[in-house]
Design a protein around this motif. Structure first.
Motif, short mmCIF file in Angstrom:
data_model
loop_
_atom_site.label_atom_id
_atom_site.label_comp_id
_atom_site.label_asym_id
_atom_site.label_seq_id
_atom_site.Cartn_x
_atom_site.Cartn_y
_atom_site.Cartn_z
N GLY A 1 35.75 6.36 59.23
CA GLY A 1 37.05 5.90 58.74
C GLY A 1 37.23 4.42 59.00
O GLY A 1 36.34 3.74 59.54
N GLY A 2 38.42 3.92 58.64
CA GLY A 2 38.69 2.50 58.70
C GLY A 2 38.86 1.94 60.11
O GLY A 2 38.36 0.86 60.42
N SER A 3 39.56 2.68 60.96
CA SER A 3 39.76 2.17 62.32
C SER A 3 38.42 2.08 63.05
O SER A 3 38.13 1.07 63.70
CB SER A 3 40.70 3.10 63.11
OG SER A 3 41.97 3.14 62.51
N GLU A 4 37.63 3.11 62.91
CA GLU A 4 36.28 3.08 63.52
C GLU A 4 35.49 1.90 62.96
O GLU A 4 34.72 1.25 63.67
CB GLU A 4 35.51 4.36 63.18
CG GLU A 4 35.86 5.55 64.04
CD GLU A 4 34.89 6.71 63.81
OE1 GLU A 4 33.95 6.59 63.00
OE2 GLU A 4 35.10 7.75 64.45
N LEU B 1 35.69 -9.05 56.21
CA LEU B 1 36.72 -8.64 55.24
C LEU B 1 36.99 -7.15 55.45
O LEU B 1 36.07 -6.33 55.35
CB LEU B 1 36.25 -8.86 53.81
CG LEU B 1 36.48 -10.20 53.15
CD1 LEU B 1 36.33 -10.06 51.64
CD2 LEU B 1 37.82 -10.84 53.50
N ASP B 2 38.25 -6.84 55.74
CA ASP B 2 38.65 -5.45 55.88
C ASP B 2 39.04 -4.95 54.49
O ASP B 2 40.16 -5.16 54.02
CB ASP B 2 39.83 -5.35 56.86
CG ASP B 2 40.33 -3.92 57.01
OD1 ASP B 2 39.91 -3.05 56.23
OD2 ASP B 2 41.15 -3.68 57.92
N GLU B 3 38.08 -4.29 53.85
CA GLU B 3 38.29 -3.77 52.48
C GLU B 3 38.51 -2.26 52.50
O GLU B 3 38.11 -1.57 51.55
CB GLU B 3 37.09 -4.13 51.60
CG GLU B 3 36.92 -5.62 51.36
CD GLU B 3 36.60 -5.92 49.90
OE1 GLU B 3 37.09 -5.20 49.03
OE2 GLU B 3 35.86 -6.89 49.67
N ALA C 1 36.15 2.21 53.76
CA ALA C 1 36.37 3.63 54.10
C ALA C 1 37.07 4.25 52.89
O ALA C 1 36.66 4.01 51.75
CB ALA C 1 37.19 3.75 55.38
N LYS C 2 38.13 5.00 53.12
CA LYS C 2 39.02 5.54 52.08
C LYS C 2 38.33 5.86 50.73
O LYS C 2 37.84 6.96 50.53
CB LYS C 2 40.19 4.57 51.85
CG LYS C 2 41.11 4.47 53.08
CD LYS C 2 42.39 3.74 52.73
CE LYS C 2 43.23 3.37 53.94
NZ LYS C 2 44.21 4.35 54.31
N GLY C 3 38.35 4.89 49.81
CA GLY C 3 37.89 5.12 48.43
C GLY C 3 36.41 5.45 48.32
O GLY C 3 35.95 5.86 47.26
N1 PMP Z 1 42.27 -1.24 57.55
C1 PMP Z 1 43.16 -1.23 56.55
C2 PMP Z 1 43.32 -2.45 55.70
C3 PMP Z 1 43.94 -0.09 56.31
O1 PMP Z 1 44.89 -0.11 55.35
C4 PMP Z 1 43.73 1.05 57.11
C5 PMP Z 1 44.49 2.34 56.89
N2 PMP Z 1 45.56 2.31 56.04
C6 PMP Z 1 42.79 0.98 58.15
C7 PMP Z 1 42.06 -0.17 58.32
C8 PMP Z 1 42.58 2.13 59.07
O2 PMP Z 1 41.83 3.12 58.47
P1 PMP Z 1 41.87 4.62 59.05
O3 PMP Z 1 43.27 5.07 58.92
O4 PMP Z 1 40.89 5.32 58.15
O5 PMP Z 1 41.41 4.56 60.45
#
Ligand code: PMP
Length: 455
Positions: free
Chosen positions: A116-119, A259-261, A288-290
């Motif tokens: 995921g994004g936080s990781e 870059l946080d994409e 992550a996400k998409g």
């Molecule tokens: N970075 C961005 C730009 C985000 O918008 C998000 C979640 N909305 C995250 C990181 C965190 O991702 P996750 O919730 O999958 O940990």
């Protein structure tokens, strides 16, 4: 099989057992989703919803695709999991890494998987520090970020996040993080109070960046992290020359660009990556996400070959997640990318996003509480103000506007920093776009500059 719970029991059981992010314990209401197809969702009570937020900004291909379910099923039968630590790997992760490298900007040929994004942001920040450390540049510990940024909820990314509310009560946050002004031209008070051209906004921000680097010492800074378009901040779109000029300054000081994409990648802005939209090559892209449209958790860092070469020296990069390169997640991601490609969803994001923007302009543009409408592809925002002249933000009262819109029409939108934001599935139809905006108008035309909503 468990006996299915009746809707009222589901809600009561949820209240008894689930800690929901950002929901007070006193809140009674639950919306318990039980099904999805395309842009539509159904809840336990049988009510239907139009998903104009793509879940949490990720349902690129829409809900309920059987093709994805089949791929996951087949992969689970074949190999549900094995580790990617050390010399171990799996065929799906290998295929996905090669596919991502082929889509990424030139030179970002290495991939580090997360869930995921936080990781992903934790990994990126650690990679940046470790890269310099490995090269003997051990003083580079500082991370530059921006106010209004959202980089997830870990202690690294969470510290780079630029909202006090995510820090309060969690102190001490990670030291050596410094926040800069966000590129938000509409908020002219950030830039001395006068109206400025996009180039002047960039000049202001570049000067601040140079001054901050001088204060901290360029030789002490590992990386700058930023969302190409700031999502949680309210879909803040920077002037076109902002990122190329930031890149140039960072290069001069040997500072990496992350870059946080997490939101912008995989078609949302009409390109595979927003880096391509802005014409820059960062050192690391966090995604992550998409990547799976949310069908299963997965994230991937695209890492510059020059960074990877350093990380892979000696004993290699010393951090790993149990689920690095999960084969089922990788198989789902490959199928998701196939659909994005096959159905031309990058072009579709630009076309339907443009249509949605025009619909917002024509239906909401005349309302006195609408300050600015901005978008890139399928990331859109309507910034709400109490006064168009002074641009004073509209007070956000309870019940929040998105709650009222959902209860009245079943359309799901979200509020972020005094804006209503949309990030629908890229497959949204023009009829669904109209339905979304009509539902917004019906509530916004009854919203007073005080934030109160007339019945
Ligand atoms: N970075 C961005 C730009 C985000 O918008 C998000 C979640 N909305 C995250 C990181 C965190 O991702 P996750 O919730 O999958 O940990």
């Amino acid at each position: 099989m468990n006996t299915p719970l009746a809707p009222a029991q589901l809600a009561a059981t949820d209240r008894a057992h689930i800690i929901h992010p950002y929901l007070p314990g006193t809140a009674e209401e639950r919306v318990i989703m039980t099904g999805g197809s395309g842009c539509r969702l159904t809840d336990a009570e049988g009510r239907s919803y139009l998903d104009a937020t793509g879940g949490l900004w990720l349902a690129q291909i829409g809900h309920g695709r059987e093709e994805i379910a089949r791929v996951a099923y087949d992969q689970m039968k074949q190999l549900e999991y094995f580790t990617s630590f050390w010399e171990f790997s799996n065929d799906r992760a290998v295929e996905l890494a090669a596919r991502l490298a082929s889509l990424a900007p030139e030179g970002l040929g290495h991939v580090y998987f997360t869930s995921g994004g936080s990781e992903g942001n934790e990994a990126a920040i650690k990679m940046a520090r470790y890269y310099h450390h490995r090269r003997g540049d051990t003083g580079r510990t500082w991370i530059l970020a921006r106010h209004k940024a959202y980089h997830g909820i870990g202690y690294g990314g969470g510290s780079a996040t630029g909202f006090p509310v995510y820090h309060e009560g969690f102190a001490p946050m990670m030291p050596h993080v410094s926040h800069l002004t966000p590129p938000w031209p509409y908020r002219k008070e950030l830039f001395g109070g006068q109206e400025r051209t996009p180039e002047q906004v960039t000049n202001f921000l570049i000067q601040e960046l140079e001054e901050r680097i001088a204060e901290i010492g360029g030789e002490n800074i590992a990386a700058m992290i930023g969302e190409p378009i700031m999502g949680v901040g309210g879909m803040l779109v920077p002037p076109p020359d902002y990122w190329p000029r930031v890149r140039e300054v960072l290069d001069r000081h040997g500072i990496l660009l992350i870059l946080d994409e997490v939101v912008t990648a995989y078609g949302r802005v009409g390109q595979w990556f927003a880096a391509q939209y802005f014409g820059i090559t960062p050192d690391i892209i966090v995604t992550a996400k998409g990547i799976t449209s949310g069908y299963i958790p997965l994230g991937a860092l695209l890492v510059g070959d020059h960074v990877a070469e350093v990380l892979l020296r000696d004993h290699g990069f010393p951090m790993g997640y149990t689920y690095n390169g999960h084969p089922v997640a990788a198989a789902v991601a490959l199928a998701n990318l196939d659909i994005i490609e096959r159905e031309g969803l990058l072009a579709r994001a630009t076309a339907i996003g443009g249509h949605l923007h025009r619909e917002l302009e024509s239906q909401l543009g005349d309302l006195p509480i609408v300050g600015e409408i901005r978008s890139v592809g399928m990331m859109l925002a309507v910034e709400l103000v109490a006064d168009r002249k002074t641009r004073e933000p509209l007070p956000m009262l309870q019940p929040l506007l998105p709650d009222v819109i959902r209860r009245e029409s079943g359309v799901i939108v979200r509020d972020c920093a005094h804006s209503l934001v949309l990030s629908p599935p890229l497959i949204m139809t023009e009829t669904e776009a109209k339905e979304t905006v009509t539902a917004m108008r019906s509530v916004l035309e009854r919203t007073l500059p005080t934030g109160e909503i007339r019945a």
